[in-house]
Design an enzyme around this catalytic site. Structure first.
Site, short mmCIF file in Angstrom:
data_model
loop_
_atom_site.label_atom_id
_atom_site.label_comp_id
_atom_site.label_asym_id
_atom_site.label_seq_id
_atom_site.Cartn_x
_atom_site.Cartn_y
_atom_site.Cartn_z
N GLN A 1 33.79 28.68 43.72
CA GLN A 1 33.82 29.69 42.67
C GLN A 1 34.37 29.16 41.35
OE1 GLN A 1 36.79 32.07 41.61
NE2 GLN A 1 36.01 34.03 42.29
N SER B 1 35.33 37.19 39.35
CA SER B 1 36.08 35.93 39.22
C SER B 1 37.44 36.05 39.90
CB SER B 1 36.20 35.56 37.74
OG SER B 1 36.81 34.30 37.59
N LEU B 2 38.52 36.04 39.13
CA LEU B 2 39.85 36.21 39.71
C LEU B 2 39.93 37.46 40.58
CD1 LEU B 2 43.08 35.99 39.66
CD2 LEU B 2 42.84 37.71 37.88
N GLN C 1 39.99 38.22 34.51
CA GLN C 1 40.66 37.94 33.25
C GLN C 1 39.96 38.60 32.06
OE1 GLN C 1 41.78 33.71 34.35
NE2 GLN C 1 42.56 33.83 32.29
N HIS D 1 34.44 28.52 35.26
CA HIS D 1 33.15 28.56 35.96
C HIS D 1 32.15 27.55 35.39
CE1 HIS D 1 34.62 31.89 38.26
NE2 HIS D 1 35.00 32.47 37.14
N ARG E 1 46.02 28.50 41.01
CA ARG E 1 44.65 28.43 40.48
C ARG E 1 44.71 28.40 38.95
NH1 ARG E 1 40.75 32.51 39.01
NH2 ARG E 1 38.60 32.07 39.70
#
Length: 316
Positions: free
Chosen positions: A249, A91-92, A11, A200, A116
Site C-alpha cells: 500500500q 490510505s492511512l 491524511q 503511494h 509508518r
C-alpha cells in the site's frame, strides 16, 4: 435496508481540536486517547486537541492522530449496536478499518502508523517529492503520461483513484510538475496538494522494505469483518494477505473509486464515515449520488446518524 460499510478517513482530514468533545464526554473515547499516549510515550492527545496545526500536520503525528480519533469515535458508536458488513479506509484509514474489523489491536495499530509516518518522512527528504490532484481527465491517458515522464528520470505515478474525474499523482516535484503540465495541455485542471511527501509512489519503496520489519513486531489476526484493501479494491480477511497488502500500500495507488463500487456490488447502500471530516462521504456521492452517507465525527453527528439509522430519537 441493505448492508452497511464503515469508512475511515486518511491524511488531510485532520484538524486541531478533533475528538476533544467526545473524549470529554465519553470514557470509552478518553481511554483510546490515553492508550495512544501510553504506547507512543508522548502526549499525542495534547497535539490532537490543541495543535499547533504545523505539529499536527507532520506525517508521523497526523497518522496516529487520525487513527486515534477514528477509533475513539468508533468505540462510542459501537455501543449503540450498529455493526458493519464491511470496512474500508482511505490510505492511512485502512489501519482504522483493520482495528474496526478486529484484525489489529488499537495499541499495535497506533505503534505501526507512527512508524509508518516516520519511515515515509525519512524515505524522501522534505521538498523532494509532492502530489497533485488532476481533475476531469482520463485515467488511462494519465497513466500513459506518468509512465512517459518517469521514463525520462523524473519519477511520477498515479497515487489515488478517488472518484470519477479525480485522480491524484505523486512523485518528485519535477515529475509531478511535468506530468501535470502535460495533462493541463490536454484540458485537465491540476491542483497542487499541501502534503509533506510523495505518498503511494515508487519513491516510497525504501520505506516499504523497512515497514515490513515494523509489521513483524505486531500481531495481525484474520479479520472478523471483510476489509476492502486499497491496493486491490477487493475484500481481504486472511492475516497473511492483510500484512502483504499493507506493505504494498505504501507505494501502490489507493483504488478508492473501485473500493466504493466493490462495496456497492456487494450490496452496501449505507456508508458511515467514522472520524474527522466528510471527505469520503463526498467521494462516495460522486461515485453514486443515491448512496446513503453519514459522517460521524463527534457526539452531535453521532446522535443525528443514529436517528436516521434507527428511525427514532436517541438518548445519549
Amino acid at each position: 435496508m441493505g448492508k452497511i460499510a464503515f469508512l475511515f478517513p486518511g491524511q488531510g482530514s485532520q484538524f486541531a481540536g478533533m475528538g476533544k468533545q467526545i473524549a470529554e464526554q465519553e470514557t470509552l473515547a478518553k481511554d483510546i486517547f490515553d492508550k495512544a499516549d501510553e504506547v507512543l510515550k508522548f502526549d499525542l492527545s495534547k497535539i490532537i486537541f490543541e495543535g499547533p496545526e504545523d505539529l499536527l500536520k507532520r506525517t508521523e503525528n497526523t497518522q496516529p492522530a487520525l487513527l486515534t480519533v477514528s477509533t475513539a469515535v468508533l468505540e462510542v458508536f459501537k455501543k449503540h449496536g450498529i455493526s458493519a458488513d464491511y470496512t474500508a479506509g482511505h490510505s492511512l484509514g485502512e489501519y482504522s478499518a483493520l482495528v474496526a474489523a478486529g484484525s489489529i489491536s488499537f495499541e499495535d495499530a497506533v505503534y505501526a502508523v507512527r512508524h509508518r509516518g516516520l519511515l515515509m518522512e525519512e524515505a524522501v527528504p522534505a521538498g523532494v517529492g509532492t502530489m497533485a490532484a488532476v481533475i476531469g481527465f482520463d485515467q488511462e491517458r494519465l497513466e500513459a503520461i506518468t509512465a512517459e515522464v518517469s521514463e525520462y528520470g523524473d519519477s511520477v505515478q498515479v497515487a489515488n483513484l478517488n472518484c470519477p474525474g479525480q485522480i491524484v499523482i505523486s512523485g518528485t516535484v519535477k515529475g509531478v510538475e511535468s506530468a501535470g503540465s502535460k495533462a493541463k495541455e490536454e484540458g485537465a485542471k491540476v491542483i497542487p496538494l499541501q502534503v509533506s511527501g510523495p505518498f503511494h509512489s515508487a519513491l516510497m519503496k525504501p520505506a516499504a522494505e523497512k515497514f515490513a520489519e515494523v509489521l513483524s513486531n505486531i500481531t495481525i489476526h484474520d479479520a472478523k469483518t471483510p476489509v476492502i484493501a486499497n491496493v486491490t479494491a477487493k475484500p481481504v480477511t486472511s492475516k497473511e494477505e492483510i500484512k502483504s497488502k499493507l506493505i504494498e500500500q505504501l507505494y501502490s495507488p489507493v483504488r478508492w473509486e473501485e473500493t466504493i463500487r466493490e462495496l456497492m456490488d456487494s450490496g452496501v447502500d449505507t456508508f458511515i464515515e467514522i472520524g474527522p471530516g466528510k471527505v469520503l462521504c463526498g467521494l462516495v456521492k460522486k461515485v453514486n449520488r443515491r448512496a446513503n452517507v453519514l459522517a460521524i465525527g463527534d457526539m452531535d453527528s453521532m446522535m443525528q446518524a443514529l436517528e436516521k439509522l434507527k428511525g427514532e430519537s436517541v438518548d445519549a
